[in-house]
Design an enzyme around this catalytic site. Structure first.
Site, PDB file in Angstrom:
ATOM      1  N   TYR A  58       0.824  -1.211   0.000  1.00 22.48           N
ATOM      2  CA  TYR A  58       0.000   0.000   0.000  1.00 22.48           C
ATOM      3  C   TYR A  58       0.859   1.262   0.000  1.00 22.48           C
ATOM      4  O   TYR A  58       1.788   1.416   0.785  1.00 22.48           O
ATOM      5  CB  TYR A  58      -0.936   0.032   1.211  1.00 22.48           C
ATOM      6  CG  TYR A  58      -1.718   1.331   1.284  1.00 22.48           C
ATOM      7  CD1 TYR A  58      -2.666   1.639   0.310  1.00 22.48           C
ATOM      8  CD2 TYR A  58      -1.480   2.259   2.297  1.00 22.48           C
ATOM      9  CE1 TYR A  58      -3.370   2.827   0.342  1.00 22.48           C
ATOM     10  CE2 TYR A  58      -2.184   3.454   2.343  1.00 22.48           C
ATOM     11  CZ  TYR A  58      -3.119   3.735   1.362  1.00 22.48           C
ATOM     12  OH  TYR A  58      -3.800   4.909   1.380  1.00 22.48           O
ATOM     13  N   HIS A  88      -5.097  16.185  -4.809  1.00 18.69           N
ATOM     14  CA  HIS A  88      -5.440  16.519  -3.424  1.00 18.69           C
ATOM     15  C   HIS A  88      -5.244  18.006  -3.106  1.00 18.69           C
ATOM     16  O   HIS A  88      -5.734  18.483  -2.082  1.00 18.69           O
ATOM     17  CB  HIS A  88      -4.614  15.670  -2.456  1.00 18.69           C
ATOM     18  CG  HIS A  88      -5.113  14.256  -2.335  1.00 18.69           C
ATOM     19  ND1 HIS A  88      -5.294  13.444  -3.422  1.00 18.69           N
ATOM     20  CD2 HIS A  88      -5.473  13.516  -1.246  1.00 18.69           C
ATOM     21  CE1 HIS A  88      -5.745  12.254  -3.018  1.00 18.69           C
ATOM     22  NE2 HIS A  88      -5.871  12.279  -1.712  1.00 18.69           N
ATOM     23  N   ASN A 201       0.101  13.185   4.505  1.00 15.61           N
ATOM     24  CA  ASN A 201      -0.650  12.409   5.496  1.00 15.61           C
ATOM     25  C   ASN A 201      -0.236  12.778   6.910  1.00 15.61           C
ATOM     26  O   ASN A 201       0.568  12.101   7.530  1.00 15.61           O
ATOM     27  CB  ASN A 201      -0.379  10.908   5.256  1.00 15.61           C
ATOM     28  CG  ASN A 201      -1.668  10.110   5.176  1.00 15.61           C
ATOM     29  OD1 ASN A 201      -2.648  10.467   5.813  1.00 15.61           O
ATOM     30  ND2 ASN A 201      -1.642   9.043   4.408  1.00 15.61           N
ATOM     31  N   TYR A 287     -19.179  38.894  40.706  1.00 17.25           N
ATOM     32  CA  TYR A 287     -18.418  37.726  40.273  1.00 17.25           C
ATOM     33  C   TYR A 287     -17.367  38.070  39.225  1.00 17.25           C
ATOM     34  O   TYR A 287     -16.276  37.493  39.201  1.00 17.25           O
ATOM     35  CB  TYR A 287     -19.363  36.672  39.683  1.00 17.25           C
ATOM     36  CG  TYR A 287     -20.207  35.930  40.691  1.00 17.25           C
ATOM     37  CD1 TYR A 287     -20.243  36.296  42.034  1.00 17.25           C
ATOM     38  CD2 TYR A 287     -20.979  34.853  40.280  1.00 17.25           C
ATOM     39  CE1 TYR A 287     -21.026  35.607  42.944  1.00 17.25           C
ATOM     40  CE2 TYR A 287     -21.771  34.149  41.183  1.00 17.25           C
ATOM     41  CZ  TYR A 287     -21.792  34.537  42.513  1.00 17.25           C
ATOM     42  OH  TYR A 287     -22.564  33.846  43.409  1.00 17.25           O
ATOM     43  N   ARG A 290     -14.582  39.433  41.469  1.00 14.15           N
ATOM     44  CA  ARG A 290     -14.127  38.549  42.539  1.00 14.15           C
ATOM     45  C   ARG A 290     -13.665  37.188  42.028  1.00 14.15           C
ATOM     46  O   ARG A 290     -12.750  36.579  42.581  1.00 14.15           O
ATOM     47  CB  ARG A 290     -15.275  38.371  43.551  1.00 14.15           C
ATOM     48  CG  ARG A 290     -14.884  37.626  44.791  1.00 14.15           C
ATOM     49  CD  ARG A 290     -16.013  37.455  45.807  1.00 14.15           C
ATOM     50  NE  ARG A 290     -17.322  37.914  45.403  1.00 14.15           N
ATOM     51  CZ  ARG A 290     -18.452  37.272  45.712  1.00 14.15           C
ATOM     52  NH1 ARG A 290     -18.412  36.134  46.390  1.00 14.15           N
ATOM     53  NH2 ARG A 290     -19.617  37.760  45.372  1.00 14.15           N
ATOM     54  N   PHE A 335      -3.236   8.971  11.687  1.00 13.42           N
ATOM     55  CA  PHE A 335      -3.493  10.256  11.036  1.00 13.42           C
ATOM     56  C   PHE A 335      -4.798  10.887  11.496  1.00 13.42           C
ATOM     57  O   PHE A 335      -5.076  12.039  11.174  1.00 13.42           O
ATOM     58  CB  PHE A 335      -3.527  10.069   9.520  1.00 13.42           C
ATOM     59  CG  PHE A 335      -4.371   8.895   9.095  1.00 13.42           C
ATOM     60  CD1 PHE A 335      -5.750   8.933   9.182  1.00 13.42           C
ATOM     61  CD2 PHE A 335      -3.766   7.729   8.643  1.00 13.42           C
ATOM     62  CE1 PHE A 335      -6.524   7.847   8.813  1.00 13.42           C
ATOM     63  CE2 PHE A 335      -4.543   6.638   8.257  1.00 13.42           C
ATOM     64  CZ  PHE A 335      -5.926   6.700   8.343  1.00 13.42           C
ATOM     65  N   GLU A 421     -13.270   6.707   4.341  1.00 16.07           N
ATOM     66  CA  GLU A 421     -13.018   7.654   5.430  1.00 16.07           C
ATOM     67  C   GLU A 421     -14.376   8.072   5.993  1.00 16.07           C
ATOM     68  O   GLU A 421     -14.877   9.152   5.708  1.00 16.07           O
ATOM     69  CB  GLU A 421     -12.203   8.834   4.917  1.00 16.07           C
ATOM     70  CG  GLU A 421     -10.843   8.397   4.374  1.00 16.07           C
ATOM     71  CD  GLU A 421     -10.071   9.502   3.688  1.00 16.07           C
ATOM     72  OE1 GLU A 421     -10.502  10.667   3.758  1.00 16.07           O
ATOM     73  OE2 GLU A 421      -9.031   9.202   3.075  1.00 16.07           O
TER      74      GLU A 421
END
Length: 516
Positions: A58, A88, A201, A287, A290, A335, A421
């Site tokens: 791969y 990409h 990646n 508040y 304080r 990833f 994905e």
């Protein structure tokens, strides 16, 4: 462009937070550790051996993602890697800030230098050369889902290293990458097996923005203490509630640091001393005055947790597949950006809440029923002048926006890549909105500082303490004191600049010492 004199060495170990800031914001030059480069070469030989194997591996001899089962012949693999990067690099929208691009490039280079990605030494050296030349790839706002790394942003950077796509040179001039590399004497990379994946990646974009955000927040949270001290003083509040023994009853670390800052900032204040003691009719402050250490401290603790996660991520070698220490090439899921995405969302919550408390203190200065004798809206001529009325509107509008930005991005997964994905982190989106949150926080604090400075002036003949007085004097270098209404926007922007540059914090620290 101004370059930092200090050099950052990138080796097998993690770069530091300071290294990221130095390279991203101060253009520090890079050097690559020779021993680490030798390790990169050793790992590359493993990839070369697998590339000649008849069995598919791969990312080396196959396609990617949903195409992982497609075998690619040797003569098509260079095209495969180039096609991966080109396809990409599909971002859209406005350009991402230069410091973000430099941060993500440094972090990707740091992973390449671990020797776990299988790139050639020359590829890492070219990446470093592009950074050192001040060349910044044009990365677009949208495109990353934060799962298989920040794919689109990193692909835009990888494309530039190939001599393609769009960049800005060291002077910020927009040009084609090939032209910029040629002018800098850099030979574009022709990607070999595995290198396209290795360059895109990673979680480097969201991590880079997290590190930069933590740098900003360290300064802004100290500034929030300064702004609170100015408000407490000008509104005739008490510093007694910040006593160390009271804070120790609840030993939250950030709270203790914030309270220590407030004690230092208010300790020598004639204005606080003027009403201290049994004759002070105030039972207890609101508040927003304080409880400042409790809120500012919780934000510090949140940042501390985020820094822990960021430190672990800086020590990571995120890629898929990776080359293990014993020479295996293995697919993995490291990833996925969830660890970083969660803390990015958490910090946006903290930024919104600190800003919300600051805006409430600003409002108290303007309300005649709560500001203990100051004119309505701090106006010079009541009824004719509006004073700082609308400055508070601006702060309120920003706080409202910060509350919307505090809605988490990390729960908003959306599937992609033909359902390969099918769960993504949205960490890039979380980082982008955090940058807006931090900008907004600085603006809200600036409006409080401006407002409190006017209140301090209106308390004359009472005088502020050394630290708050130093900040008031700094504000007066860019904004006039009390008087008739005038064009406020330029003054607000000038004070925002003082806050966001760290000048307000530094002015206070110059009077009382380093703030925590």
């Amino acid at each position: 462009m101004t370059f930092s004199a200090a050099s950052v060495t990138v080796g097998t170990g993690p770069v530091s937070f300071a290294d990221v800031v130095a390279v991203a914001r101060h253009n520090a030059p890079l050097t690559l550790d020779a021993t680490a480069l030798a390790g990169v070469a050793t790992t590359r030989r493993i990839i070369d051996d697998l590339a000649s194997d008849v069995d598919p591996h791969y990312g080396i001899s196959t396609g990617f993602g949903a195409l992982a089962t497609t075998f690619i012949t040797t003569d098509r693999r260079a095209q495969l890697q180039a096609s991966l990067v080109r396809s990409h690099a599909a971002g859209s929208g406005p350009e991402v800030e230069r410091e973000v691009v430099r941060a993500l490039m440094l972090l990707r280079l740091s992973t390449l230098m671990t020797g776990r990605t299988g790139v050639r030494p020359a590829t890492a050296e070219t990446y470093a050369a592009v950074l050192n030349a001040g060349i910044t790839p044009v990365v677009r706002e949208y495109g990353s889902l934060g799962c298989s790394g920040d794919l689109a942003p990193l692909a835009h950077c990888a494309l530039a290293v190939m001599g393609e796509g769009e960049v800005r040179d060291a002077d910020g001039t927009f040009m084609q990458a090939g032209q910029a590399l040629a002018a800098a004497g850099i030979t574009p990379v022709v990607l070999a097996e595995k290198e396209g994946l290795a360059l895109i990646n990673g979680t480097d974009g969201m991590l880079g923005m997290l590190v930069l955000a933590l740098d900003d927040l360290a300064m802004l949270l100290a500034t929030a203490d300064v702004a609170a001290a100015m408000s407490i003083e000008a509104l005739l509040g008490t510093d007694a509630v910040f006593a160390a023994d009271l804070q120790a009853l609840r030993p939250q670390l950030g709270q203790g640091e914030s309270a220590a800052n407030l004690r230092a900032l208010l300790g020598d204040s004639p204005m606080v001393a003027s009403h201290a003691g049994p004759w002070d009719t105030t039972v207890q402050d609101a508040y927003s005055l304080r409880c400042s250490p409790q809120v500012h401290g919780a934000a510090r603790d949140t940042a501390g947790h985020a820094a822990l996660i960021a430190g672990r991520e800086l020590s990571s070698a995120v890629d898929n597949p990776v080359v293990t220490l014993d020479g295996r090439v293995e697919s993995n899921g490291n990833f996925h950006g969830a660890p970083v995405a969660y803390v990015l969302d958490f910090l946006a919550i903290a930024a919104a809440d600190v800003a919300s408390m600051s805006e409430r203190r600003t409002d108290r200065h303007l309300d005649v029923s709560r500001n203990k004798g100051l004119p309505p809206f701090l106006a010079h001529e009541v009824g004719v002048d509006s004073g700082l009325m609308i400055a508070q509107y601006t702060a309120a509008g920003i706080v409202s926006e910060l509350k919307r930005l505090a809605v988490p991005a990390s729960v908003d997964s959306i599937p992609s890549s033909a359902m390969q994905e099918d769960h993504v982190s949205m960490g890039w989106a979380g980082a982008r909105k955090l940058r807006k949150s931090i900008d907004g926080l600085g603006r809200v604090l600036a409006i409080e500082v401006m407002t409190a400075a006017r209140s301090l002036d209106l308390r004359a003949p009472l005088v502020p303490g050394p630290a708050t007085g130093a900040v008031r004097d700094l504000v007066r270098t860019v904004a006039e004191g009390p008087g008739h209404d005038r064009f406020l926007s330029p003054e607000i922007e000038a004070i925002v600049g003082l806050v966001q540059s760290g000048a307000v914090r530094d002015a206070a620290a110059g009077a009382v010492g380093t703030l925590r």
